[in-house]
Design a protein around this motif. Sequence first.
Motif, PDB file in Angstrom:
ATOM      1  N   LYS A 184     -20.542 -22.053 -10.597  1.00 16.24           N
ATOM      2  CA  LYS A 184     -19.889 -21.616 -11.825  1.00 16.24           C
ATOM      3  C   LYS A 184     -18.814 -22.613 -12.259  1.00 16.24           C
ATOM      4  CE  LYS A 184     -18.068 -17.440 -13.797  1.00 16.24           C
ATOM      5  NZ  LYS A 184     -17.233 -16.262 -13.564  1.00 16.24           N
ATOM      6  N   PHE A 223     -11.911 -21.580 -25.415  1.00 22.44           N
ATOM      7  CA  PHE A 223     -11.740 -20.439 -24.551  1.00 22.44           C
ATOM      8  C   PHE A 223     -12.669 -19.280 -24.856  1.00 22.44           C
ATOM      9  CE2 PHE A 223      -9.722 -17.427 -22.075  1.00 22.44           C
ATOM     10  CZ  PHE A 223      -9.133 -16.431 -22.814  1.00 22.44           C
ATOM     11  N   ILE A 224     -13.162 -19.192 -26.048  1.00 26.74           N
ATOM     12  CA  ILE A 224     -13.740 -17.934 -26.493  1.00 26.74           C
ATOM     13  C   ILE A 224     -15.251 -17.936 -26.523  1.00 26.74           C
ATOM     14  CG2 ILE A 224     -13.829 -16.331 -28.427  1.00 26.74           C
ATOM     15  CD1 ILE A 224     -11.239 -16.599 -26.722  1.00 26.74           C
ATOM     16  N   GLY A 225     -15.810 -16.813 -26.299  1.00 27.65           N
ATOM     17  CA  GLY A 225     -17.237 -16.626 -26.425  1.00 27.65           C
ATOM     18  C   GLY A 225     -17.707 -15.467 -25.584  1.00 27.65           C
ATOM     19  N   ILE A 226     -17.667 -14.279 -26.136  1.00 22.45           N
ATOM     20  CA  ILE A 226     -18.132 -13.105 -25.393  1.00 22.45           C
ATOM     21  C   ILE A 226     -19.630 -13.242 -25.201  1.00 22.45           C
ATOM     22  CG2 ILE A 226     -18.402 -10.605 -25.455  1.00 22.45           C
ATOM     23  CD1 ILE A 226     -15.923 -10.676 -27.411  1.00 22.45           C
ATOM     24  N   ASP A 227     -20.068 -13.159 -23.975  1.00 24.69           N
ATOM     25  CA  ASP A 227     -21.490 -13.334 -23.713  1.00 24.69           C
ATOM     26  C   ASP A 227     -21.824 -12.768 -22.348  1.00 24.69           C
ATOM     27  OD1 ASP A 227     -24.089 -14.037 -23.945  1.00 24.69           O
ATOM     28  OD2 ASP A 227     -23.779 -16.166 -23.560  1.00 24.69           O
ATOM     29  N   PHE A 228     -22.385 -11.571 -22.351  1.00 21.81           N
ATOM     30  CA  PHE A 228     -22.692 -10.926 -21.069  1.00 21.81           C
ATOM     31  C   PHE A 228     -23.968 -11.498 -20.473  1.00 21.81           C
ATOM     32  CE2 PHE A 228     -20.629  -6.907 -22.952  1.00 21.81           C
ATOM     33  CZ  PHE A 228     -19.387  -7.470 -22.811  1.00 21.81           C
ATOM     34  N   GLN A 258      -9.130 -11.790 -18.519  1.00 20.64           N
ATOM     35  CA  GLN A 258      -9.519 -12.405 -19.796  1.00 20.64           C
ATOM     36  C   GLN A 258     -10.828 -13.181 -19.662  1.00 20.64           C
ATOM     37  OE1 GLN A 258      -5.857 -14.584 -20.557  1.00 20.64           O
ATOM     38  NE2 GLN A 258      -5.207 -13.054 -22.060  1.00 20.64           N
ATOM     39  N   LYS A 259     -10.999 -13.805 -18.539  1.00 16.42           N
ATOM     40  CA  LYS A 259     -12.230 -14.558 -18.321  1.00 16.42           C
ATOM     41  C   LYS A 259     -13.412 -13.627 -18.079  1.00 16.42           C
ATOM     42  CE  LYS A 259     -13.791 -18.581 -15.872  1.00 16.42           C
ATOM     43  NZ  LYS A 259     -13.757 -19.297 -14.596  1.00 16.42           N
ATOM     44  N   ARG A 260     -13.214 -12.682 -17.194  1.00 12.25           N
ATOM     45  CA  ARG A 260     -14.307 -11.789 -16.815  1.00 12.25           C
ATOM     46  C   ARG A 260     -14.793 -10.943 -17.991  1.00 12.25           C
ATOM     47  NH1 ARG A 260     -14.896 -14.218 -12.665  1.00 12.25           N
ATOM     48  NH2 ARG A 260     -14.600 -13.451 -10.540  1.00 12.25           N
ATOM     49  N   VAL A 261     -13.868 -10.521 -18.820  1.00 22.51           N
ATOM     50  CA  VAL A 261     -14.235  -9.591 -19.891  1.00 22.51           C
ATOM     51  C   VAL A 261     -15.139 -10.266 -20.921  1.00 22.51           C
ATOM     52  CG1 VAL A 261     -12.402  -9.965 -21.580  1.00 22.51           C
ATOM     53  CG2 VAL A 261     -13.210  -7.660 -21.140  1.00 22.51           C
ATOM     54  N   GLN A 262     -15.153 -11.590 -20.899  1.00 21.01           N
ATOM     55  CA  GLN A 262     -16.057 -12.316 -21.799  1.00 21.01           C
ATOM     56  C   GLN A 262     -17.436 -12.507 -21.188  1.00 21.01           C
ATOM     57  OE1 GLN A 262     -14.194 -15.675 -24.052  1.00 21.01           O
ATOM     58  NE2 GLN A 262     -12.471 -15.267 -22.704  1.00 21.01           N
ATOM     59  N   GLU A 263     -17.525 -12.296 -19.891  1.00 22.80           N
ATOM     60  CA  GLU A 263     -18.787 -12.543 -19.197  1.00 22.80           C
ATOM     61  C   GLU A 263     -19.487 -11.265 -18.765  1.00 22.80           C
ATOM     62  OE1 GLU A 263     -17.213 -16.636 -17.010  1.00 22.80           O
ATOM     63  OE2 GLU A 263     -17.388 -14.782 -15.861  1.00 22.80           O
ATOM     64  N   HIS A 264     -18.717 -10.211 -18.629  1.00 18.42           N
ATOM     65  CA  HIS A 264     -19.275  -8.950 -18.126  1.00 18.42           C
ATOM     66  C   HIS A 264     -18.687  -7.792 -18.927  1.00 18.42           C
ATOM     67  CE1 HIS A 264     -20.839 -11.196 -14.718  1.00 18.42           C
ATOM     68  NE2 HIS A 264     -19.644 -11.707 -14.547  1.00 18.42           N
ATOM     69  N   PRO A 265     -19.413  -6.694 -18.989  1.00 20.21           N
ATOM     70  CA  PRO A 265     -18.938  -5.555 -19.778  1.00 20.21           C
ATOM     71  C   PRO A 265     -17.920  -4.704 -19.040  1.00 20.21           C
ATOM     72  CG  PRO A 265     -21.112  -5.102 -18.895  1.00 20.21           C
ATOM     73  CD  PRO A 265     -20.774  -6.500 -18.473  1.00 20.21           C
ATOM     74  N   TYR A 296     -10.758  -5.816 -27.251  1.00 16.13           N
ATOM     75  CA  TYR A 296     -10.947  -7.250 -26.999  1.00 16.13           C
ATOM     76  C   TYR A 296      -9.803  -8.078 -27.555  1.00 16.13           C
ATOM     77  CZ  TYR A 296     -15.403  -7.172 -24.635  1.00 16.13           C
ATOM     78  OH  TYR A 296     -16.365  -6.988 -23.690  1.00 16.13           O
ATOM     79  N   LEU A 300      -7.638 -10.398 -25.125  1.00 16.17           N
ATOM     80  CA  LEU A 300      -7.717 -11.843 -25.318  1.00 16.17           C
ATOM     81  C   LEU A 300      -6.585 -12.383 -26.183  1.00 16.17           C
ATOM     82  CD1 LEU A 300     -11.568 -12.117 -25.813  1.00 16.17           C
ATOM     83  CD2 LEU A 300     -10.249 -12.636 -23.761  1.00 16.17           C
TER      84      LEU A 300
END
Lengths: 246, 246
Positions: free
Chosen positions: A161, A241-246, B160-167, B186, B190
């Motif tokens: 990662k 920094f930004i980009g919500i993407d699950f 802040q990092k995790r919330v962009q990658e996971h719900p 969000y 953020l």
Amino acid sequence: MLTGEQLKQQAGVRTLQAIQSEVESTNKIALSVDCVIFGFDENKLKVLLIKSDLKKYLGKWSLLGDLVFPNEDLDAAAYRILKQRTGLSDVFLEQVHTFGKVSRHPAGRVVTIAYYSLINVQHHKLNILDNELHWHDVKSINNMAFDHQEIFDTCLKQLQKRVQEHPLGFNLLPKKFSLRELQNLYEAILDFKMDRRNFRKKFFSMDFLIDIKEMEQDVPHRPGKLYKFNFEKYEKKKKKFIGIDF
Amino acid sequence: MLTGEQLKQQAGVRTLQAIQSEVESTNKIALSVDCVIFGFDENKLKVLLIKSDLKKYLGKWSLLGDLVFPNEDLDAAAYRILKQRTGLSDVFLEQVHTFGKVSRHPAGRVVTIAYYSLINVQHHKLNILDNELHWHDVKSINNMAFDHQEIFDTCLKQLQKRVQEHPLGFNLLPKKFSLRELQNLYEAILDFKMDRRNFRKKFFSMDFLIDIKEMEQDVPHRPGKLYKFNFEKYEKKKKKFIGIDF
DNA sequence: ATTTAATGTGTAAATTAAACACATTATATT
DNA sequence: AATATAATGTGTTTAATTTACACATTAAAT
């Protein structure tokens, strides 16, 4: 009506004063650090392991670790192990996760803080002190001693990662490297093949590679250009920094 | 010619047998967990803190923590603290980092493992046992007790990092929520404003929101539709993975 | 009936990522 | 010396994603 203090007692909450006395007494646990030391050699990602000498795990491989001294910072303990085992200082090191299942260690309750580090195998080769130490291809390891397989898997995922977000990989390469070496490194860490033209385009567009006007030597084919990574320029840049993407 | 064993001695490397005896002896350290408990209320990200009762840090706020028992798993210790302090079980909890500077705690050597958790403030409101506990707006906290400011900052960044990658964020909301509430969440985590149309498009295109055919109640304006997050569908999906981007 | 304050929706432009092929160069071979 | 080999080095087209941006609709409050 209960007071706040009584409510705390009732809820089983202990005060800091209570904690302080326990810190002085027997409420202590052995702490270790374990290092997943990664290297890159022959276009493969490697990890430095040692043969376990505990009976229960005889012949299995384990990570390099040691207990943390009561007067020693955690990072310092990890650097100490790296220095002892590889002879190297100034290596990349990052804490990953702390593993603390009650029965994870046969010697008793030992909570261990896992680190991974990235070293240049060329710098290390002459410094292996111990014939029980071996560099293993990460793709071929399984069934390690203790819970070290879980620790290793966690650290490898973290490396995969991080290497996409930060220029860590260069710690595994010589200062001067070709783009082919760089791509081989990424392919070894991430475990899939990439398109050469897109890979090069990506790195050139980031604009952190310095063309040092030298060519590879002693390669059995057309030599490639050599580059350095411009760490100075990278440090100045702020990460978007930004980009919500699950 | 030195043997491997002698070389290890020379390098200061200790064997596992040596470690085992030390685990039994005095080479132990007090271990604690500290929890950064996040909530979301009045469109602000909040954190649950307690007034420090140590003289040195009198009046400063600190995280909720306690020592880990020698026979207790680390996660279990963190859950215990959450249960004690909020009355809640089944909350989201994630380990973040272990802080272990030798002099970080005035009571002696205490290494602490930091967790953050996400709770629904609505579920919690009636369960505060302790009038020294308060929900703080994360934007207004600074200068906490011990090294808790550093721990908090680290946990907030991780969130802040995790919330962009996971719900994860849905743990902070009611089961049924409007898209406006989701966007407010969000933006609070953020700390910047987003375009409403693009935000909605993004979430709809992920296709994890279930339209439950209900509308907001008791809002002083046109009510919005309510949704649930489809966790089941999310779990089935494999995360795509690639994109080198420093 | 009117005002208010929010919800709900679509398109065009810009950026980024992905797919894809051929000429060039130094070495190794004959 | 000529040829074969195996790698380096380079651009374009297409698709996908992200960003920017404006107006009609709805329910509640006045």
